[in-house]
Design a protein around this motif. Structure first.
Motif: not given
Length: 322
Positions: A80-84, A107-109, A230-237, A248-249
């Motif tokens: 959630x935080x990385x996505x934001x 996001x990855x960093x 997690x960073x990669x997953x946040x990118x995809x999601x 919710x993320x």
């Protein structure tokens, strides 16, 4: 522990863990195709693989953490935080292509830095990984809610949605990312000194330290790897939805990731496991969820079924090693 001992430790997980989950996956696949005529539909299979990829990518990173003897409960909140942060970067840059590239890099960093935060508290702070990541789970989710005032963050970037929502050779891009990352992780775990050190640290950190392995550095690295995943997953999601809901993320992603690792045969006590076992475990969970939906099972009972599968997987682990 000498080099031959480390070599045996490296080879054990693949032989000991992957066959049983693979057999379970094949049986489940056959039963699912018989239980519902819609299961083998190409769109349904594609959707299952897409849904599996989000938690599966995280589970790959979790595999390293658990094999090294740790645990990470913060990955869901970290998504959630990385996505934001990712969408803030995308929205802050005028050039749409540059915005996507820099946003993905951010996001990855960010994921790696959050993983580093957890790892430093575990290694330098001498705190239990369970306690550290339980606390950071609350911290990351609270920061995501604070930065957004609990509101959904969206973007109108015309190219961003193609990252997680696009297709390549008939398969969703997140699926390619999932399996591509699994290949890289498998090579790292089974064909490099670092992978052997991860297994050695999880099996017996004191013996590993006597063997000249930098235990703290290895443990720290596993948390950073989990953060990158997690960073990669946040990118995809987030690119799939073109938005992130901080409340919710990534909700319960940590449980799904840990479940995939355990079902795939990785020992919660550390020291052995495999990336492909985790991939199979994620697929098993995805098919179970899909079949429960297709057969009309109440959503209130789906958690019960998932919990029973996890308990069965752990029980079988103890019977094999007991």
């Amino acid at each position: 522990m000498g080099q031959p001992g480390l070599q045996r430790l490296r080879r054990l997980p693949l032989n000991a863990t992957i066959l049983a989950p693979l057999l379970a996956l094949l049986i489940l696949f056959v039963l699912s195709s018989l239980a519902s005529e819609y299961f083998l539909n190409a769109r349904n299979i594609s959707n299952v693989l897409r849904q599996v990829s989000y938690t599966g990518i995280i589970a790959i990173g979790m595999t390293f953490v658990i094999i090294a003897g740790g645990i990470d409960l913060s990955v869901g909140s970290m998504v959630a935080l990385v996505g934001v942060l990712l969408l803030y970067v995308v929205n802050a840059i005028a050039d749409p292509i540059q915005a996507v590239l820099l946003g993905m890099l951010a996001a990855v960093v960010a994921g790696s830095l959050f993983g580093l935060f957890n790892g430093l508290l575990v290694t330098r702070g001498r705190m239990a990984a369970f306690v550290v990541t339980l606390a950071s789970m609350s911290i990351f989710r609270s920061l995501a809610l604070y930065f957004t005032d609990a509101a959904e963050v969206t973007t109108r970037n015309p190219f961003f949605s193609e990252v997680g929502g696009g297709f390549f050779l008939g398969l969703p891009i997140p699926v390619w990312a999932f399996f591509g990352l699994a290949v890289l992780a498998h090579v790292l775990l089974f064909h490099t000194p670092f992978g052997r050190h991860v297994c050695a640290v999880g099996a017996n950190p004191q013996v590993a330290r006597y063997s000249g392995i930098r235990v703290e550095r290895v443990v720290l690295s596993t948390f950073v790897i989990a953060g990158v995943c997690v960073g990669i997953s946040a990118i995809m999601l987030s690119s799939r939805l073109n938005s992130v809901s901080p409340s919710d993320a990534g909700y319960f992603y940590e449980l799904d990731a840990i479940a995939a690792v355990v079902i795939g045969g990785t020992a919660l006590s550390g020291g052995r496991g495999s990336v492909w076992g985790t991939v199979i475990g994620a697929l098993i969970l995805g098919i179970i969820n899909n079949m429960l939906n297709l057969t009309g099972v109440s959503p209130y009972l789906q958690g019960l079924v998932k919990g029973a599968v996890i308990l069965l997987a752990v029980l079988l682990q103890y019977r094999r090693t007991g």
